[in-house]
Design a protein around this motif. Structure first.
Motif, PDB file in Angstrom:
ATOM      1  N   GLY A  89       3.748   7.678 -14.628  1.00 27.20           N
ATOM      2  CA  GLY A  89       3.378   7.034 -13.193  1.00 27.20           C
ATOM      3  C   GLY A  89       4.415   6.267 -12.292  1.00 27.20           C
ATOM      4  O   GLY A  89       4.792   6.556 -11.344  1.00 27.20           O
ATOM      5  N   LEU A  90       5.204   5.571 -13.148  1.00 26.77           N
ATOM      6  CA  LEU A  90       6.380   4.988 -12.745  1.00 26.77           C
ATOM      7  C   LEU A  90       7.508   5.942 -12.265  1.00 26.77           C
ATOM      8  O   LEU A  90       8.260   5.740 -11.224  1.00 26.77           O
ATOM      9  CB  LEU A  90       7.084   3.911 -13.247  1.00 26.77           C
ATOM     10  CG  LEU A  90       6.279   2.540 -13.936  1.00 26.77           C
ATOM     11  CD1 LEU A  90       6.688   1.841 -14.938  1.00 26.77           C
ATOM     12  CD2 LEU A  90       5.968   1.688 -12.630  1.00 26.77           C
ATOM     13  N   ALA A  91       7.702   7.114 -12.910  1.00 25.53           N
ATOM     14  CA  ALA A  91       8.863   7.893 -12.657  1.00 25.53           C
ATOM     15  C   ALA A  91       8.157   8.645 -11.527  1.00 25.53           C
ATOM     16  O   ALA A  91       9.029   9.163 -10.540  1.00 25.53           O
ATOM     17  CB  ALA A  91       8.608   8.914 -13.887  1.00 25.53           C
ATOM     18  N   ARG A  92       6.959   9.002 -11.238  1.00 21.88           N
ATOM     19  CA  ARG A  92       6.604   9.803 -10.132  1.00 21.88           C
ATOM     20  C   ARG A  92       6.744   8.936  -9.024  1.00 21.88           C
ATOM     21  O   ARG A  92       6.815   9.501  -7.666  1.00 21.88           O
ATOM     22  CB  ARG A  92       4.868   9.805 -10.183  1.00 21.88           C
ATOM     23  CG  ARG A  92       4.414  10.535  -9.025  1.00 21.88           C
ATOM     24  CD  ARG A  92       4.623  11.956  -9.224  1.00 21.88           C
ATOM     25  NE  ARG A  92       4.148  12.789  -8.060  1.00 21.88           N
ATOM     26  CZ  ARG A  92       3.930  14.090  -7.855  1.00 21.88           C
ATOM     27  NH1 ARG A  92       4.459  14.879  -8.945  1.00 21.88           N
ATOM     28  NH2 ARG A  92       3.527  14.633  -6.772  1.00 21.88           N
ATOM     29  N   THR A  93       6.781   7.542  -9.013  1.00 21.70           N
ATOM     30  CA  THR A  93       7.232   6.678  -7.786  1.00 21.70           C
ATOM     31  C   THR A  93       8.606   6.927  -7.106  1.00 21.70           C
ATOM     32  O   THR A  93       8.709   6.700  -5.955  1.00 21.70           O
ATOM     33  CB  THR A  93       7.124   5.193  -7.924  1.00 21.70           C
ATOM     34  OG1 THR A  93       8.046   4.935  -8.895  1.00 21.70           O
ATOM     35  CG2 THR A  93       5.715   4.888  -8.606  1.00 21.70           C
ATOM     36  N   THR A  94       9.454   7.522  -7.726  1.00 21.64           N
ATOM     37  CA  THR A  94      10.724   7.915  -7.507  1.00 21.64           C
ATOM     38  C   THR A  94      10.560   8.775  -6.421  1.00 21.64           C
ATOM     39  O   THR A  94      11.321   8.950  -5.259  1.00 21.64           O
ATOM     40  CB  THR A  94      11.561   8.392  -8.409  1.00 21.64           C
ATOM     41  OG1 THR A  94      11.155   9.733  -9.175  1.00 21.64           O
ATOM     42  CG2 THR A  94      11.587   7.274  -9.483  1.00 21.64           C
ATOM     43  N   GLN A  95       9.609   9.937  -6.571  1.00 18.11           N
ATOM     44  CA  GLN A  95       9.614  10.797  -5.573  1.00 18.11           C
ATOM     45  C   GLN A  95       8.550  10.418  -4.389  1.00 18.11           C
ATOM     46  O   GLN A  95       8.676  10.719  -3.297  1.00 18.11           O
ATOM     47  CB  GLN A  95       8.631  12.027  -6.390  1.00 18.11           C
ATOM     48  CG  GLN A  95       9.179  12.617  -7.443  1.00 18.11           C
ATOM     49  CD  GLN A  95       8.280  14.017  -7.943  1.00 18.11           C
ATOM     50  OE1 GLN A  95       7.877  14.742  -7.185  1.00 18.11           O
ATOM     51  NE2 GLN A  95       8.309  13.926  -9.402  1.00 18.11           N
ATOM     52  N   ASP A  96       7.568   9.358  -4.786  1.00 20.91           N
ATOM     53  CA  ASP A  96       6.835   8.851  -3.697  1.00 20.91           C
ATOM     54  C   ASP A  96       7.728   8.004  -2.675  1.00 20.91           C
ATOM     55  O   ASP A  96       7.485   8.163  -1.450  1.00 20.91           O
ATOM     56  CB  ASP A  96       5.450   7.828  -4.256  1.00 20.91           C
ATOM     57  CG  ASP A  96       4.866   8.969  -5.219  1.00 20.91           C
ATOM     58  OD1 ASP A  96       4.597   9.863  -5.033  1.00 20.91           O
ATOM     59  OD2 ASP A  96       4.167   8.363  -6.083  1.00 20.91           O
ATOM     60  N   THR A  97       8.541   7.063  -3.136  1.00 22.07           N
ATOM     61  CA  THR A  97       9.227   6.416  -2.261  1.00 22.07           C
ATOM     62  C   THR A  97      10.355   7.030  -1.759  1.00 22.07           C
ATOM     63  O   THR A  97      10.813   6.724  -0.634  1.00 22.07           O
ATOM     64  CB  THR A  97       9.914   5.235  -3.228  1.00 22.07           C
ATOM     65  OG1 THR A  97      10.698   5.657  -4.310  1.00 22.07           O
ATOM     66  CG2 THR A  97       9.119   4.305  -3.624  1.00 22.07           C
ATOM     67  N   ALA A  98      10.785   8.249  -2.145  1.00 26.70           N
ATOM     68  CA  ALA A  98      11.946   9.192  -1.602  1.00 26.70           C
ATOM     69  C   ALA A  98      11.026   9.766  -0.411  1.00 26.70           C
ATOM     70  O   ALA A  98      11.858   9.750   0.465  1.00 26.70           O
ATOM     71  CB  ALA A  98      12.106  10.094  -2.488  1.00 26.70           C
ATOM     72  N   ARG A  99       9.674  10.114  -0.429  1.00 29.39           N
ATOM     73  CA  ARG A  99       9.201  10.570   0.780  1.00 29.39           C
ATOM     74  C   ARG A  99       9.342   9.558   2.000  1.00 29.39           C
ATOM     75  O   ARG A  99       9.513  10.085   3.086  1.00 29.39           O
ATOM     76  CB  ARG A  99       7.952  11.114   0.438  1.00 29.39           C
ATOM     77  CG  ARG A  99       7.723  12.107  -0.365  1.00 29.39           C
ATOM     78  CD  ARG A  99       8.110  13.397   0.218  1.00 29.39           C
ATOM     79  NE  ARG A  99       8.059  14.526  -0.622  1.00 29.39           N
ATOM     80  CZ  ARG A  99       7.027  15.465  -0.577  1.00 29.39           C
ATOM     81  NH1 ARG A  99       5.909  15.178   0.226  1.00 29.39           N
ATOM     82  NH2 ARG A  99       6.778  16.456  -1.251  1.00 29.39           N
ATOM     83  N   ILE A 100       9.240   8.223   1.509  1.00 28.22           N
ATOM     84  CA  ILE A 100       9.282   7.262   2.635  1.00 28.22           C
ATOM     85  C   ILE A 100      10.445   7.079   3.006  1.00 28.22           C
ATOM     86  O   ILE A 100      10.916   6.973   4.232  1.00 28.22           O
ATOM     87  CB  ILE A 100       8.668   5.843   1.959  1.00 28.22           C
ATOM     88  CG1 ILE A 100       6.968   6.145   1.660  1.00 28.22           C
ATOM     89  CG2 ILE A 100       8.467   4.941   3.092  1.00 28.22           C
ATOM     90  CD1 ILE A 100       6.677   5.046   0.671  1.00 28.22           C
ATOM     91  N   VAL A 101      11.471   6.393   2.361  1.00 30.78           N
ATOM     92  CA  VAL A 101      12.932   6.452   2.318  1.00 30.78           C
ATOM     93  C   VAL A 101      13.489   7.496   2.914  1.00 30.78           C
ATOM     94  O   VAL A 101      14.310   7.536   4.102  1.00 30.78           O
ATOM     95  CB  VAL A 101      13.568   5.909   1.146  1.00 30.78           C
ATOM     96  CG1 VAL A 101      14.962   5.478   1.514  1.00 30.78           C
ATOM     97  CG2 VAL A 101      12.983   4.591   0.684  1.00 30.78           C
ATOM     98  N   GLY A 102      13.461   8.561   2.410  1.00 29.18           N
ATOM     99  CA  GLY A 102      14.125   9.961   2.614  1.00 29.18           C
ATOM    100  C   GLY A 102      13.792  10.297   4.237  1.00 29.18           C
ATOM    101  O   GLY A 102      14.674  10.523   5.001  1.00 29.18           O
ATOM    102  N   ALA A 103      12.436  10.249   4.551  1.00 31.01           N
ATOM    103  CA  ALA A 103      11.835  10.773   5.611  1.00 31.01           C
ATOM    104  C   ALA A 103      12.294   9.729   6.875  1.00 31.01           C
ATOM    105  O   ALA A 103      12.892  10.348   7.706  1.00 31.01           O
ATOM    106  CB  ALA A 103      10.227  10.813   5.733  1.00 31.01           C
TER     107      ALA A 103
END
Length: 452
Positions: A187-201
């Motif tokens: 779950g924590l590892a998946r947050t790297t992808q989720d936060t990336a969508r926010i920060v990256g976008a």
């Protein structure tokens, strides 16, 4: 099983135990033995939200993965919008998204390599390669020489690295995190992808609209460089069980046979291919087309849609890390997969921000629920010496996504966004129903022996 950095921790059933040696170096060495121990914690007991961060190697890997995925998501949004504006072709946007996954075809052989060499070392090499690809685009953009064909060539080359990165990333989590914390760590590892969508976008859209393509790629390249630097702190894992290496194709066949003989892994691989082909194309490549053609947005409106989707996914990942047990992840995976498809159908029927954005957030949460559960099943049920090969074939299943993107882009040009997206989701639901009929234990649950 692995030590958590503060003492010994044990893993039950038939998986391996790993002990981390004491070292002041950032790169610690972990060895695996085949000795079986009894877990000190029940699989369904509650753990704190950030429990996996007690493991030193996981802290470094999470940080390195975050930098990598933040840069990758920036790159995806920037290039997707650039190609859409430059060519005005949804098909080419879908093709660009497909090129990001060219490496999935070689992922099984990469999985064999992951069982032979240092997974950490290979991860660093691949990320350095991704950084060099971004640097090439940065130079082209800074000199005002960039053309769409440059983007397609470099995207295809970096796509060879991207899928292999996921093979080593997931294998390292399974190597260095105790089984009792796998759901939390996933779950924590998946947050790297989720936060990336926010920060990256948001960051990518801001830099692109305000400063141009060149400065946007400065940010992408910097994230990749930080990823390599932070990755030096990941533990080096090796098996203490002697393994006789043979021809790599023979090893790959051994891995495929292992998966075919497993009553658990085989249906999971099918479902992984299914969701990549029919559910992921909407949010992993075709969203720029939806944003422009359905909602009338520019790149900033697209960034808002991506960020809302990512916020939902982030909440879902944190819920999985803190609240959901790993006792029967296959059941939870199937339930959330159905919800995911239903939400996609609902999203395809609206063109209003008031309805579309909340639905995107819910889609993000359902994806986190489903994909984290799927990863936990694979990591829990796979032997240490087979993890690289299993994760390699798992990445081959991701090739459903580029297929879905190319076909989806063509379908949108022929029939429009609502019809194409709805057709994909309905087809996915039918396939899920058929898979349950063929593998009923996806719902009833696998036995203890099968889990071993």
């Amino acid at each position: 099983m692995v030590a958590d950095g503060s003492g010994g921790s044990n893993e039950g059933t038939s998986d391996t135990r790993v002990q981390e040696t004491t070292s002041s170096s950032p790169a610690r060495t972990v060895t695996s033995s085949s000795r079986t121990t009894q877990s000190t914690q029940e699989p369904n007991s509650k753990v704190s939200l950030f429990a996996a961060f007690r493991i030193r190697s996981f802290r470094f890997q999470w940080s390195a993965d975050a930098m990598m995925t933040w840069g990758s998501e920036m790159e995806t949004l920037i290039l997707g919008w650039y190609v859409l504006v430059a060519t005005d072709s949804p098909f080419l946007v879908g093709l660009l998204g497909a090129l990001r996954f060219t490496g999935t075809l070689t992922a099984p052989l990469v999985g064999v390599l992951a069982d032979r060499v240092s997974r950490k070392l290979m991860l660093m090499v691949l990320r350095a390669g991704a950084g060099l690809s971004a640097l090439a685009l940065l130079i082209l953009a800074a000199t005002d020489s960039i053309q769409p064909w440059h983007v397609f060539v470099i995207a295809g080359a970096s796509g060879l690295l991207r899928s292999s990165d996921n093979v080593f990333r997931q294998s390292l989590i399974a190597d260095t995190v105790p089984r009792t914390l796998l759901m939390n760590a996933s779950g924590l590892a998946r947050t790297t992808q989720d936060t990336a969508r926010i920060v990256g976008a948001l960051l990518g859209a801001t830099l692109l609209s305000q400063l141009g393509l060149g400065w946007a790629y400065v940010g992408v390249t910097a994230f990749y460089a930080f990823s390599v630097f932070l990755g030096l702190g990941i533990a080096t894992v090796r098996s203490s069980t002697p393994v006789k290496h043979v021809n790599p194709f023979t090893e790959m066949k051994q891995g495929v046979r292992y998966m075919i003989d497993s009553p658990v892994i085989k249906p999971i691989m099918f479902l992984a291919f299914l969701v990549n082909a029919t559910a992921f194309p909407l949010t992993n490549g075709l969203l720029p087309v939806v944003a422009r053609d359905v909602y009338g947005h520019d790149e900033n409106g697209l960034a808002q849609m991506v960020a809302v989707f990512a916020i939902g996914a982030l909440v879902g990942s944190l819920v999985m890390a803190a609240l959901v047990s790993s006792r029967r992840p296959e059941r939870f995976m199937m339930l959330t997969m159905v919800i995911w498809y239903v939400l996609v159908i609902m999203f395809a029927q609206t063109n209003s921000n008031g309805l579309g954005l909340p639905l995107l957030a819910l889609i993000g949460a359902s994806i986190s629920f489903c994909m984290i559960s799927m990863s936990v099943v694979l990591m829990t049920f796979t032997k240490f010496e087979m993890r690289g090969r299993v994760m390699g074939v798992r990445m081959l299943a991701v090739y459903g996504l580029p297929m879905g993107l190319v076909i989806g882009g063509w379908l949108i040009e022929q029939y429009g966004v609502p019809m194409a997206i709805t057709g994909y989701a309905v087809g996915g639901l039918v396939a899920v129903a058929l898979s349950v009929l063929n593998w009923p234990k996806l719902l009833t649950g696998f036995s203890a022996d099968e889990r071993g």
